[in-house]
Motif scaffolding. Structure first.
Motif, PDB file in Angstrom:
ATOM      1  N   TRP A 174     -10.155 -11.362   9.017  1.00 51.75           N
ATOM      2  CA  TRP A 174      -9.977 -10.042   9.635  1.00 51.75           C
ATOM      3  C   TRP A 174      -9.205  -9.106   8.713  1.00 51.75           C
ATOM      4  CZ3 TRP A 174      -5.033  -8.348  11.475  1.00 51.75           C
ATOM      5  CH2 TRP A 174      -5.056  -7.120  12.161  1.00 51.75           C
ATOM      6  N   GLN A 175      -8.163  -9.610   8.075  1.00 55.75           N
ATOM      7  CA  GLN A 175      -7.390  -8.776   7.152  1.00 55.75           C
ATOM      8  C   GLN A 175      -8.272  -8.220   6.043  1.00 55.75           C
ATOM      9  OE1 GLN A 175      -5.091 -10.644   4.144  1.00 55.75           O
ATOM     10  NE2 GLN A 175      -3.417  -9.166   4.259  1.00 55.75           N
ATOM     11  N   SER A 176      -9.115  -9.066   5.474  1.00 58.78           N
ATOM     12  CA  SER A 176      -9.978  -8.605   4.386  1.00 58.78           C
ATOM     13  C   SER A 176     -10.967  -7.555   4.867  1.00 58.78           C
ATOM     14  CB  SER A 176     -10.729  -9.793   3.774  1.00 58.78           C
ATOM     15  OG  SER A 176     -11.657 -10.349   4.684  1.00 58.78           O
ATOM     16  N   ALA A 177     -11.264  -7.547   6.182  1.00 61.72           N
ATOM     17  CA  ALA A 177     -12.230  -6.603   6.741  1.00 61.72           C
ATOM     18  C   ALA A 177     -11.598  -5.307   7.233  1.00 61.72           C
ATOM     19  CB  ALA A 177     -12.985  -7.262   7.895  1.00 61.72           C
ATOM     20  N   LEU A 178     -10.286  -5.188   7.167  1.00 65.23           N
ATOM     21  CA  LEU A 178      -9.610  -4.013   7.733  1.00 65.23           C
ATOM     22  C   LEU A 178     -10.112  -2.674   7.188  1.00 65.23           C
ATOM     23  CD1 LEU A 178      -5.891  -5.177   8.071  1.00 65.23           C
ATOM     24  CD2 LEU A 178      -7.490  -4.599   9.908  1.00 65.23           C
ATOM     25  N   PRO A 179     -10.500  -2.550   5.916  1.00 61.16           N
ATOM     26  CA  PRO A 179     -10.994  -1.250   5.443  1.00 61.16           C
ATOM     27  C   PRO A 179     -12.286  -0.796   6.114  1.00 61.16           C
ATOM     28  CG  PRO A 179     -10.250  -2.575   3.592  1.00 61.16           C
ATOM     29  CD  PRO A 179     -10.282  -3.485   4.794  1.00 61.16           C
ATOM     30  N   ASP A 180     -13.007  -1.714   6.756  1.00 62.09           N
ATOM     31  CA  ASP A 180     -14.246  -1.363   7.454  1.00 62.09           C
ATOM     32  C   ASP A 180     -14.051  -1.667   8.938  1.00 62.09           C
ATOM     33  OD1 ASP A 180     -16.801  -1.344   8.659  1.00 62.09           O
ATOM     34  OD2 ASP A 180     -17.770  -1.797   6.751  1.00 62.09           O
ATOM     35  N   PRO A 181     -13.740  -0.673   9.748  1.00 64.23           N
ATOM     36  CA  PRO A 181     -13.443  -0.922  11.163  1.00 64.23           C
ATOM     37  C   PRO A 181     -14.541  -1.683  11.913  1.00 64.23           C
ATOM     38  CG  PRO A 181     -12.826   1.311  10.561  1.00 64.23           C
ATOM     39  CD  PRO A 181     -13.585   0.750   9.394  1.00 64.23           C
ATOM     40  N   ALA A 182     -15.787  -1.434  11.562  1.00 61.79           N
ATOM     41  CA  ALA A 182     -16.881  -2.107  12.265  1.00 61.79           C
ATOM     42  C   ALA A 182     -16.886  -3.602  11.959  1.00 61.79           C
ATOM     43  CB  ALA A 182     -18.219  -1.478  11.870  1.00 61.79           C
ATOM     44  N   VAL A 183     -16.667  -3.961  10.695  1.00 57.80           N
ATOM     45  CA  VAL A 183     -16.640  -5.377  10.328  1.00 57.80           C
ATOM     46  C   VAL A 183     -15.394  -6.044  10.903  1.00 57.80           C
ATOM     47  CG1 VAL A 183     -16.616  -7.035   8.426  1.00 57.80           C
ATOM     48  CG2 VAL A 183     -17.983  -4.957   8.242  1.00 57.80           C
ATOM     49  N   VAL A 207      -0.554 -11.417   8.417  1.00 57.10           N
ATOM     50  CA  VAL A 207      -1.373 -10.803   7.369  1.00 57.10           C
ATOM     51  C   VAL A 207      -1.131  -9.298   7.301  1.00 57.10           C
ATOM     52  CG1 VAL A 207      -3.106 -12.646   7.451  1.00 57.10           C
ATOM     53  CG2 VAL A 207      -3.441 -10.586   8.844  1.00 57.10           C
ATOM     54  N   CYS A 208      -0.798  -8.692   8.424  1.00 59.18           N
ATOM     55  CA  CYS A 208      -0.421  -7.275   8.396  1.00 59.18           C
ATOM     56  C   CYS A 208       0.869  -7.091   7.598  1.00 59.18           C
ATOM     57  CB  CYS A 208      -0.227  -6.747   9.812  1.00 59.18           C
ATOM     58  SG  CYS A 208      -1.746  -6.510  10.757  1.00 59.18           S
ATOM     59  N   ALA A 209       1.842  -7.964   7.842  1.00 58.32           N
ATOM     60  CA  ALA A 209       3.109  -7.886   7.106  1.00 58.32           C
ATOM     61  C   ALA A 209       2.874  -8.059   5.615  1.00 58.32           C
ATOM     62  CB  ALA A 209       4.079  -8.952   7.627  1.00 58.32           C
ATOM     63  N   ASN A 210       1.994  -8.969   5.253  1.00 54.91           N
ATOM     64  CA  ASN A 210       1.688  -9.182   3.830  1.00 54.91           C
ATOM     65  C   ASN A 210       1.094  -7.932   3.210  1.00 54.91           C
ATOM     66  OD1 ASN A 210       2.615 -11.813   3.872  1.00 54.91           O
ATOM     67  ND2 ASN A 210       0.591 -12.708   4.210  1.00 54.91           N
ATOM     68  N   ALA A 211       0.157  -7.301   3.911  1.00 62.28           N
ATOM     69  CA  ALA A 211      -0.479  -6.089   3.383  1.00 62.28           C
ATOM     70  C   ALA A 211       0.525  -4.961   3.234  1.00 62.28           C
ATOM     71  CB  ALA A 211      -1.627  -5.664   4.299  1.00 62.28           C
ATOM     72  N   ILE A 212       1.399  -4.804   4.208  1.00 65.07           N
ATOM     73  CA  ILE A 212       2.402  -3.743   4.164  1.00 65.07           C
ATOM     74  C   ILE A 212       3.411  -4.004   3.050  1.00 65.07           C
ATOM     75  CG2 ILE A 212       4.285  -2.659   5.459  1.00 65.07           C
ATOM     76  CD1 ILE A 212       2.599  -3.302   8.019  1.00 65.07           C
ATOM     77  N   ARG A 213       3.824  -5.249   2.888  1.00 66.25           N
ATOM     78  CA  ARG A 213       4.788  -5.598   1.842  1.00 66.25           C
ATOM     79  C   ARG A 213       4.224  -5.339   0.450  1.00 66.25           C
ATOM     80  NH1 ARG A 213       5.108 -10.345   2.948  1.00 66.25           N
ATOM     81  NH2 ARG A 213       3.961 -11.287   1.228  1.00 66.25           N
ATOM     82  N   ILE A 214       2.951  -5.674   0.241  1.00 73.49           N
ATOM     83  CA  ILE A 214       2.323  -5.445  -1.064  1.00 73.49           C
ATOM     84  C   ILE A 214       2.273  -3.961  -1.387  1.00 73.49           C
ATOM     85  CG2 ILE A 214       0.118  -5.585  -2.291  1.00 73.49           C
ATOM     86  CD1 ILE A 214      -0.296  -8.312  -0.899  1.00 73.49           C
TER      87      ILE A 214
END
Length: 241
Positions: A174-183, A207-214
């Motif tokens: 799901w994290q990897s798909a976040l840039p595409d809302p439909a996916v 995974v949200c925390a990881n993305a925000i931290r990066i």
């Protein structure tokens, strides 16, 4: 020849019609579980993945590294690779991946894919004060994303698999798909049984925390960080209710 992202692995087709994966590591930095992850995965049943055949390992004294060579089944199906391709995959692909992850989750193992301590630390760095106690554990691949899935539903790259919070694999996909809302929404629907549990929500918050931290470390937003912030608000509300 295909090179791994870290530059420490190479893979190529053999004259036997199989695939050889060559890996090297500094001999004093070998993580024993990761080192044999591919071989250990041979015990898992009912999961679409390359069959493991044999391996050999040796020490290179001159370079101060350890080498390992694994021979596995050659998977000719292309890797999914990106969200544009993932958006076009048929229902059968989603069913195959869901069934594989369900079978993997039921597999008994002493390997560790993610600890409670790691999850608590990473979430706490971005969202302090959250109760991160995981109440359900399953066996996970621990690195599910389009680069580790074939268009026929095979899971590859079995270095890190082991026990993890329920829903971790669905959350990383799901994290990897976040840039595409439909996916991303499709991932949520297909894996709702795991993602809507407490441990599944904690996995998503992780995974949200990881993305925000990066993004914070880079000093600028990333394609994952902004949708992760929005999703995290909802997850925090759900975990607090």
């Amino acid at each position: 020849m295909v090179f791994g992202e870290s530059g420490a692995t190479e893979g190529f087709r053999t004259s036997n019609g199989t695939w050889a994966r060559i890996e090297r590591r500094n001999r004093w930095k070998i993580n024993s579980a990761v080192w044999v992850g591919l071989e250990a995965a041979a015990t898992i049943k009912n999961v679409r993945k390359p069959e493991w055949f044999q391996a050999t390992a040796w020490i290179d004294e001159a370079r101060e590294v350890a080498w390992r060579a694994d021979e596995v089944e050659l998977i000719s199906a292309p890797i999914v690779g990106d969200l544009a391709t993932m958006a076009t995959l048929p229902d059968a692909w989603w069913t195959a991946v869901r069934e594989s992850l369900a079978a993997l989750g039921a597999h008994q193992t002493e390997r560790v894919g993610m600890t409670q301590a790691h999850l608590t630390k990473r979430i706490g760095e971005i969202f302090p004060g959250v109760d991160t106690t995981v109440d359900e554990w399953r066996t996970a691949h621990a690195d599910v994303h389009p680069g580790n899935l074939s268009v026929e539903g095979h899971l590859i790259d079995w270095e890190d698999w082991g026990a993890a919070p329920r829903g971790l694999d669905a959350a990383t996909l799901w994290q990897s798909a976040l840039p595409d809302p439909a996916v991303a929404a499709r991932v949520q629907r297909e894996f709702a049984a795991d993602l809507q549990t407490r441990s599944g929500r904690l996995s998503q918050l992780l995974v949200c925390a990881n993305a925000i931290r990066i993004a914070a470390r880079r000093g600028q937003p990333t394609p994952l960080s902004e949708p992760a912030k929005a999703a995290a608000e909802l997850l925090l509300a759900e975990l607090g209710s």
